[in-house]
Scaffold this motif. Structure first.
Motif, PDB file in Angstrom:
ATOM      1  N   SER A 145     -16.828  31.057 -40.934  1.00 21.55           N
ATOM      2  CA  SER A 145     -15.478  31.414 -40.506  1.00 21.55           C
ATOM      3  C   SER A 145     -14.827  32.272 -41.584  1.00 21.55           C
ATOM      4  O   SER A 145     -15.148  32.138 -42.769  1.00 21.55           O
ATOM      5  CB  SER A 145     -14.640  30.152 -40.264  1.00 21.55           C
ATOM      6  OG  SER A 145     -13.295  30.481 -39.981  1.00 21.55           O
ATOM      7  N   SER A 147     -11.238  32.848 -41.545  1.00 20.08           N
ATOM      8  CA  SER A 147      -9.791  32.709 -41.424  1.00 20.08           C
ATOM      9  C   SER A 147      -9.142  32.797 -42.805  1.00 20.08           C
ATOM     10  O   SER A 147      -9.798  32.605 -43.832  1.00 20.08           O
ATOM     11  CB  SER A 147      -9.441  31.370 -40.772  1.00 20.08           C
ATOM     12  OG  SER A 147      -9.998  30.300 -41.522  1.00 20.08           O
ATOM     13  N   SER A 340      -4.376  36.646 -38.605  1.00 21.66           N
ATOM     14  CA  SER A 340      -5.378  35.593 -38.786  1.00 21.66           C
ATOM     15  C   SER A 340      -6.159  35.696 -40.083  1.00 21.66           C
ATOM     16  O   SER A 340      -6.541  34.670 -40.655  1.00 21.66           O
ATOM     17  CB  SER A 340      -6.351  35.587 -37.601  1.00 21.66           C
ATOM     18  OG  SER A 340      -7.062  36.800 -37.530  1.00 21.66           O
ATOM     19  N   LYS A 341      -6.429  36.894 -40.562  1.00 19.94           N
ATOM     20  CA  LYS A 341      -7.251  37.042 -41.764  1.00 19.94           C
ATOM     21  C   LYS A 341      -6.421  37.209 -43.031  1.00 19.94           C
ATOM     22  O   LYS A 341      -6.900  36.895 -44.119  1.00 19.94           O
ATOM     23  CB  LYS A 341      -8.194  38.246 -41.625  1.00 19.94           C
ATOM     24  CG  LYS A 341      -8.960  38.296 -40.323  1.00 19.94           C
ATOM     25  CD  LYS A 341      -9.782  37.042 -40.084  1.00 19.94           C
ATOM     26  CE  LYS A 341     -10.539  37.122 -38.757  1.00 19.94           C
ATOM     27  NZ  LYS A 341     -11.289  35.888 -38.466  1.00 19.94           N
ATOM     28  N   THR A 344      -2.226  33.821 -41.818  1.00 24.46           N
ATOM     29  CA  THR A 344      -2.586  32.479 -41.365  1.00 24.46           C
ATOM     30  C   THR A 344      -3.157  32.578 -39.959  1.00 24.46           C
ATOM     31  O   THR A 344      -2.620  33.296 -39.114  1.00 24.46           O
ATOM     32  CB  THR A 344      -1.368  31.534 -41.387  1.00 24.46           C
ATOM     33  OG1 THR A 344      -1.746  30.258 -40.912  1.00 24.46           O
ATOM     34  CG2 THR A 344      -0.213  32.076 -40.549  1.00 24.46           C
ATOM     35  N   ALA A 345      -4.256  31.869 -39.713  1.00 24.38           N
ATOM     36  CA  ALA A 345      -4.923  31.967 -38.415  1.00 24.38           C
ATOM     37  C   ALA A 345      -4.281  31.085 -37.354  1.00 24.38           C
ATOM     38  O   ALA A 345      -4.255  31.429 -36.175  1.00 24.38           O
ATOM     39  CB  ALA A 345      -6.402  31.619 -38.553  1.00 24.38           C
ATOM     40  N   ASN A 474     -12.852  30.164 -45.743  1.00 20.81           N
ATOM     41  CA  ASN A 474     -12.529  28.974 -44.972  1.00 20.81           C
ATOM     42  C   ASN A 474     -12.535  27.672 -45.777  1.00 20.81           C
ATOM     43  O   ASN A 474     -11.712  26.794 -45.509  1.00 20.81           O
ATOM     44  CB  ASN A 474     -13.485  28.843 -43.776  1.00 20.81           C
ATOM     45  CG  ASN A 474     -13.043  27.767 -42.811  1.00 20.81           C
ATOM     46  OD1 ASN A 474     -12.040  27.912 -42.122  1.00 20.81           O
ATOM     47  ND2 ASN A 474     -13.789  26.674 -42.760  1.00 20.81           N
TER      48      ASN A 474
END
Length: 503
Positions: A145, A147, A340-341, A344-345, A474
């Motif tokens: 992930s 995020s 998101s990246k 905040t996701a 992540n």
């Protein structure tokens, strides 16, 4: 143990894919029944006269298709094509059970894969599947992930949510039926880059980038239309488009992105309606498309009446003076960004800058596909951007990413990798004799989840990169990141001597 002995079909394409297709066919026809145990990889390799690596990758492929389950120390078993009956409520696996306690015993007489694994498997359908583990172990280190890392966003988001709740109680309680101007202004501010700013009236707030992109596809194409993707890309979009009846077509690429000549060939032969690109930070290769290449792609798009979806979700982390496609061909470019990246996701904040001719169509398509945006999350996203908090978070997140890349340099030095201190992931080439699929399986067995190259292929391809993508943002802490990198370092040092045991 089954007496099954396959023959690898004649034809083109890698041996492991042809073998995987044969195994899939034998499972579908019942030649391999549910619960059958496949031969050990080393035995089958000897019988067929191929390498153990070929068998390992074929087994990894059918596992990714949801046809078998692999258990370290037990082997590889064929799963049922579908559950025979729903599980009774009291027999469903307890996913919240303390992992330190022993698992419940399987029903008497059960054979093959564990009843918990079988119950949790979903019947294979390529349109709904990827290569990722659908229900990962809660203790696994998630390098699959990208995020935004946790850097204290809740301390700012919490008071903002309380403020919105006090000021807008009716809007929170009801459906969102209009778009406040502040949401559009936030989108114009967040998407602006390299001297370009979205024009007034072009902004559509969305529930994240993926919902935005699928809405654009719905607004510009019809079932049966073709959509052009690089042969290596963020494949969730190509799979999602196939799920809605569109047909993905592949365009050859190099380190900068799609090759203009091949895109022109695909346009002449297949007439796609849309091209999907990630020009500023390509996923998974980190590639940056130069200005000349952008201009060449823009020219092909104009000549062939091709819409462009410009995905800049990762691009928001990279400083560049390169003009976006939305500046070069504004009449046919949909420029997509989200939080998101780089912020905040979980807030699911996203925006599209659309050609003015299609802004209302994208808005309507998004509402029909998703039910519409959440007032609370959209208002929160706008306030984060307009207050400057989003930019502050982006700066801190870039610092955190750079710090984690120091760990990457420490643990993975000497290996062939593509990495950048502004990227939440890296693109690692696994050494001989590892294959990306078997390395991913070995990492998962060691408690680290990564993505192999097949996760990013927009369709079947004979191109083999022998690379995996490792996300570093992540894990909750740098310590957890270091632990996961240390595990991967050990696997790489092992040189894959026993990877055929990861069935």
């Amino acid at each position: 143990m089954t007496n099954w002995h396959p023959e690898i079909p004649e034809g083109q394409g890698p041996l492991y894919l042809r073998l995987a297709d044969r195994i899939s066919e034998d499972i579908a026809t019942g030649t391999l029944a549910a619960g059958s145990k496949l031969p050990p990889q080393r035995d089958l390799a000897y019988d067929l006269g191929v390498t153990v690596g070929t068998i390992g990758r074929a087994y990894a492929t059918i596992r990714q298709r949801g046809l078998v389950s692999g258990e370290v120390g037990r082997g590889t078993f064929v799963l049922g094509s579908a559950p025979t009956a729903p599980l009774a409520e009291d027999s469903k696996p307890d996913l919240d059970r303390d992992s330190s306690q022993p698992a419940a015993a399987p029903p008497s007489g059960s054979e093959g894969p564990s009843w918990v694994q079988a119950a949790m498997m979903v019947p294979k359908d390529i349109a709904f599947s990827g290569t990722r583990i659908s229900v990962p172990a809660p203790e696994a280190i998630r390098f699959d992930s990208t995020s935004a890392p946790e850097i204290g966003q809740a301390a700012v988001i919490g008071p903002l949510v309380a403020e919105i709740s006090q000021e807008k109680p009716h809007e929170i309680a009801s459906y969102t039926r209009s778009v406040p101007d502040s949401w559009r202004q936030a989108g114009r501010k967040w998407l602006a880059r390299s001297g370009w700013q979205p024009p007034e009236g072009s902004i559509v707030p969305t529930t994240g980038a993926q919902a935005a992109i699928m809405s654009i596809i719905a607004a510009t194409t019809a079932p049966g239309d073709q959509i052009a993707f690089e042969d290596l890309t963020y494949s969730s979009i190509s799979r999602g488009s196939a799920l809605t009846g569109r047909r993905p077509v592949q365009v050859a690429r190099d380190d900068e992105g799609p090759l203009p000549d091949d895109l022109a060939r695909v346009c002449a032969q297949k007439h796609p309606k849309v091209l999907f690109v990630m020009p500023t930070m390509h996923n998974p290769t980190l590639g940056l498309m130069g200005q000349r290449r952008r201009e060449e792609i823009a020219a092909v798009a104009r000549q062939n009446n091709l819409w462009i979806i410009e995905d800049e979700v990762y691009g928001s982390l990279r400083d560049t003076d390169l003009a976006p496609f939305a500046f070069l061909v504004p009449e046919r470019t949909f420029h997509v960004g989200s939080l998101s990246k780089s912020v905040t996701a979980g807030v699911r904040g996203g925006w599209v800058s659309s050609p003015l001719s299609h802004a209302q169509r994208v808005y309507t398509a998004h509402k029909m596909l998703t039910g519409g945006v959440s007032f609370l999350l959209s208002e929160l996203s706008a306030r984060l951007v307009l207050s400057g908090a989003a930019d502050e978070f982006r700066g801190k997140i870039r610092d955190e990413i750079a710090a984690r890349h120091e760990l990457v340099r420490h643990y993975l030095r000497g290996h062939d990798l593509i990495a950048s201190p502004d990227s939440p992931f890296l693109w690692l080439k696994v050494p001989e004799p590892w294959l990306s699929g078997t390395f991913k399986a070995a990492a998962a067995s060691a408690g680290v989840l990564i993505d192999d190259e097949d996760e990013f292929k927009s369709g079947r391809s004979g191109t083999v990169y022998h690379r995996v993508r490792i996300g570093v943002t992540n894990p909750l802490t740098r310590e957890e990141t270091a632990k996961g990198l240390g595990i991967l370092q050990s696997l790489l040092a092992d040189n894959g001597a026993c990877y055929d045991s990861f069935e």
